[in-house]
Write a protein that holds these residues in place. Sequence first.
Motif, short mmCIF file in Angstrom:
data_model
loop_
_atom_site.label_atom_id
_atom_site.label_comp_id
_atom_site.label_asym_id
_atom_site.label_seq_id
_atom_site.Cartn_x
_atom_site.Cartn_y
_atom_site.Cartn_z
N MET A 16 0.85 -1.20 0.00
CA MET A 16 0.00 0.00 0.00
C MET A 16 0.88 1.24 0.00
O MET A 16 1.82 1.34 0.77
CB MET A 16 -0.92 0.00 1.23
N ALA A 17 0.56 2.19 -0.86
CA ALA A 17 1.37 3.39 -0.96
C ALA A 17 1.20 4.23 0.30
O ALA A 17 0.15 4.30 0.92
CB ALA A 17 0.95 4.20 -2.19
N GLU A 18 2.29 4.89 0.68
CA GLU A 18 2.27 5.73 1.87
C GLU A 18 1.41 6.96 1.62
O GLU A 18 1.52 7.63 0.59
CB GLU A 18 3.69 6.15 2.23
N GLN A 19 0.51 7.25 2.54
CA GLN A 19 -0.37 8.40 2.41
C GLN A 19 0.41 9.69 2.58
O GLN A 19 1.26 9.81 3.46
CB GLN A 19 -1.48 8.33 3.47
N PRO A 20 0.15 10.69 1.70
CA PRO A 20 0.86 11.97 1.84
C PRO A 20 0.49 12.65 3.14
O PRO A 20 -0.63 12.55 3.63
CB PRO A 20 0.36 12.77 0.62
N ARG A 21 1.44 13.33 3.70
CA ARG A 21 1.21 14.01 4.98
C ARG A 21 0.45 15.31 4.73
O ARG A 21 0.72 16.05 3.79
CB ARG A 21 2.53 14.28 5.67
N ARG A 22 -0.50 15.59 5.60
CA ARG A 22 -1.29 16.81 5.48
C ARG A 22 -0.45 18.01 5.91
O ARG A 22 0.45 17.89 6.75
CB ARG A 22 -2.54 16.71 6.35
N PRO A 23 -0.74 19.19 5.35
CA PRO A 23 0.03 20.40 5.73
C PRO A 23 0.01 20.65 7.23
O PRO A 23 1.00 21.11 7.79
CB PRO A 23 -0.68 21.51 4.95
N ARG A 24 -1.11 20.36 7.89
CA ARG A 24 -1.18 20.59 9.34
C ARG A 24 -0.19 19.69 10.08
O ARG A 24 0.44 20.12 11.05
CB ARG A 24 -2.60 20.33 9.83
N GLN A 25 -0.03 18.44 9.62
CA GLN A 25 0.92 17.53 10.25
C GLN A 25 2.35 18.02 10.04
O GLN A 25 3.18 17.97 10.96
CB GLN A 25 0.76 16.12 9.68
N GLU A 26 2.65 18.47 8.83
CA GLU A 26 3.99 18.99 8.55
C GLU A 26 4.27 20.22 9.40
O GLU A 26 5.38 20.40 9.90
CB GLU A 26 4.14 19.31 7.07
N ALA B 61 2.95 20.94 12.34
CA ALA B 61 3.13 20.52 13.74
C ALA B 61 4.53 19.94 13.95
O ALA B 61 5.19 20.23 14.95
CB ALA B 61 2.06 19.51 14.12
N ALA B 62 5.00 19.11 13.00
CA ALA B 62 6.33 18.53 13.12
C ALA B 62 7.40 19.61 13.05
O ALA B 62 8.39 19.58 13.79
CB ALA B 62 6.55 17.49 12.02
N ALA B 63 7.20 20.57 12.14
CA ALA B 63 8.16 21.67 12.01
C ALA B 63 8.19 22.52 13.28
O ALA B 63 9.25 23.00 13.71
CB ALA B 63 7.82 22.54 10.81
N ALA B 64 7.02 22.70 13.91
CA ALA B 64 6.96 23.48 15.14
C ALA B 64 7.74 22.79 16.26
O ALA B 64 8.38 23.45 17.10
CB ALA B 64 5.50 23.70 15.56
N PHE C 182 13.78 10.30 12.78
CA PHE C 182 12.46 10.47 12.17
C PHE C 182 12.61 11.16 10.82
O PHE C 182 12.48 12.40 10.72
CB PHE C 182 11.55 11.28 13.09
N PRO C 183 12.91 10.40 9.77
CA PRO C 183 13.17 11.01 8.45
C PRO C 183 12.01 11.86 7.92
O PRO C 183 12.23 12.73 7.08
CB PRO C 183 13.43 9.79 7.56
N ARG C 184 10.80 11.61 8.41
CA ARG C 184 9.66 12.40 7.94
C ARG C 184 9.78 13.87 8.33
O ARG C 184 9.06 14.72 7.78
CB ARG C 184 8.36 11.84 8.53
N LEU C 185 10.66 14.17 9.28
CA LEU C 185 10.87 15.57 9.66
C LEU C 185 11.71 16.33 8.64
O LEU C 185 11.81 17.56 8.71
CB LEU C 185 11.55 15.64 11.03
N GLN C 186 12.34 15.62 7.70
CA GLN C 186 13.20 16.25 6.72
C GLN C 186 12.37 16.84 5.58
O GLN C 186 12.36 16.38 4.45
CB GLN C 186 14.21 15.24 6.17
N THR C 187 11.62 17.88 5.93
CA THR C 187 10.78 18.59 4.96
C THR C 187 11.23 20.04 4.89
O THR C 187 11.98 20.52 5.74
CB THR C 187 9.30 18.52 5.39
N ALA C 188 10.75 20.73 3.87
CA ALA C 188 11.08 22.15 3.73
C ALA C 188 10.61 22.95 4.96
O ALA C 188 11.38 23.76 5.50
CB ALA C 188 10.47 22.71 2.44
N PRO C 189 9.36 22.76 5.44
CA PRO C 189 8.99 23.48 6.67
C PRO C 189 9.85 23.09 7.87
O PRO C 189 10.16 23.93 8.71
CB PRO C 189 7.52 23.06 6.88
N GLY C 190 10.24 21.81 7.95
CA GLY C 190 11.08 21.38 9.07
C GLY C 190 12.41 22.11 9.08
O GLY C 190 12.83 22.64 10.13
N TRP C 191 13.10 22.11 7.95
CA TRP C 191 14.37 22.83 7.87
C TRP C 191 14.17 24.33 8.11
O TRP C 191 14.97 24.97 8.80
CB TRP C 191 15.02 22.62 6.51
#
Length: 467
Positions: A1-11, A13-16, A55-64
């Motif tokens: 099953m393909a991984e579901q894209p993360r919602r902007p709110r989740q990204e 929250a992780a960036a915060a 937690f590699p999912r934190l490696q997003t543009a908002p996270g950086w």
Amino acid sequence: MAEQPRRPRQEFAAAAILFAVVFCASLFGILTRPLGFLAAFWPANALLLGLLVRFPRLQTAPGWGFAILGYLLADLLTGGSLLRTLWLTAANLGGVTVGVILFGMLGEEDRRLRRPLSVLFLFGISIGVGAAAALIGAPAAPIFFGKDLSAGAAFWFTTEITNAIIVLPVILTAPWPPRLPRLRRPHDIRDLAQRSAPVACLFLSLGLGAFVGGPGAVTFPAPALLWCALSYPLFTTVMLTLLVSIWHLIATSLGVFSTHVAQLDGSTSADRLAIMLLALGPLTAASINAARNDLLKRLEVLATYDALTGALARAAFLERAGRLFLDPVRAAPLAVLMLDIDRFKGINDTHGHAAGDRALAAVAGAVGRGLRDADLFGRMGGEEFAVILPRASGADAAMVAERLRAAVAAMEIPIDGAAPLVLTVSIGVARQSGEGPAQLDRLLGAADRALYEAKNTGRDRVVSVDG
């Protein structure tokens, strides 16, 4: 099953979370600047790197982006000029970026420090992180702090290596999701003393080092830390090493171990390297010990359970059954079941051994689901299984056996290129007779004779006898 894209709110929250970690850690580091230069302990870079690796999912543009904002805001709020803040932030991010790239080349076991060479890889990555940060940040020393370029580079390089070695293991080895440790109650005073002796010796050595002083005082806790590494789990050792290293970093910068406050020179770099090397020893020992314990657990599983069916292996089944039969008060009355898949050889001959393996696994799964946690279920060899039912009367045992027989008969096992397999099992039941202690060999033999009676009278049936 393909991984579901993360919602902007989740990204967001992780960036915060990254922002909060970097901002608070940077403020803490800034407060340890007794000389107005680099911090005596700067955990922000190692914390950010550890979170991005764990937690590699934190490696997003908002996270950086939020991490950068945390660095900038902490330094600007404490009086840093804009140019200096941007320069120092670029150096911090340079080291973190190199660390993320290098950790990406390692496997999961090495990232969790659970292999003998894991700490060596951690050390190499820490050197890369320190080199990248020093290359970018060292030129700021003569411009903003009036310090020599080489001294600034050495200070920055050793600081980054030391912080990485003592902070990264905490993030990489922490249990996730977080859980409270299960504390085993000591059996007696001697057990309590044995468990607490390593950490007591550690605190005693720290106090002795502060009392004696001198450059060699940093090494006083080394034997106690190694003792802790061999006595406690990996994460516990990592936390103790972190606390000892932080104490030494701050104490060294404040001159606790010498008659003067440390200055930005070679001796400071040497002190930091000594603290880093002190941490490497127990971390390596704890990592090797964790790898050894993991291997022993895997070997125990292989020796205890049949790899194909998940049932107890024959030796483990007989050993546990023997212990159960020695406790008649807890286990009586007892019943023993022997199960055999009907016409199993024909499955292998017609459909191949892969189909036979699938049939064995399916039957074991159906039987296992029909038993209680207290029941013992083992594979005796080939297509034959055994079950021991503690605290089961003869009527209960016969009912369980009939339920297991029906569960197997109701299965359909898909086979490539052929109709699904429909299996049956024959079951022999031996019930404990009389009030005397049941003998394992006697009941197993009786159940085996009942099994062969079921085979000889038509298969797919249950035959019960008194043991």
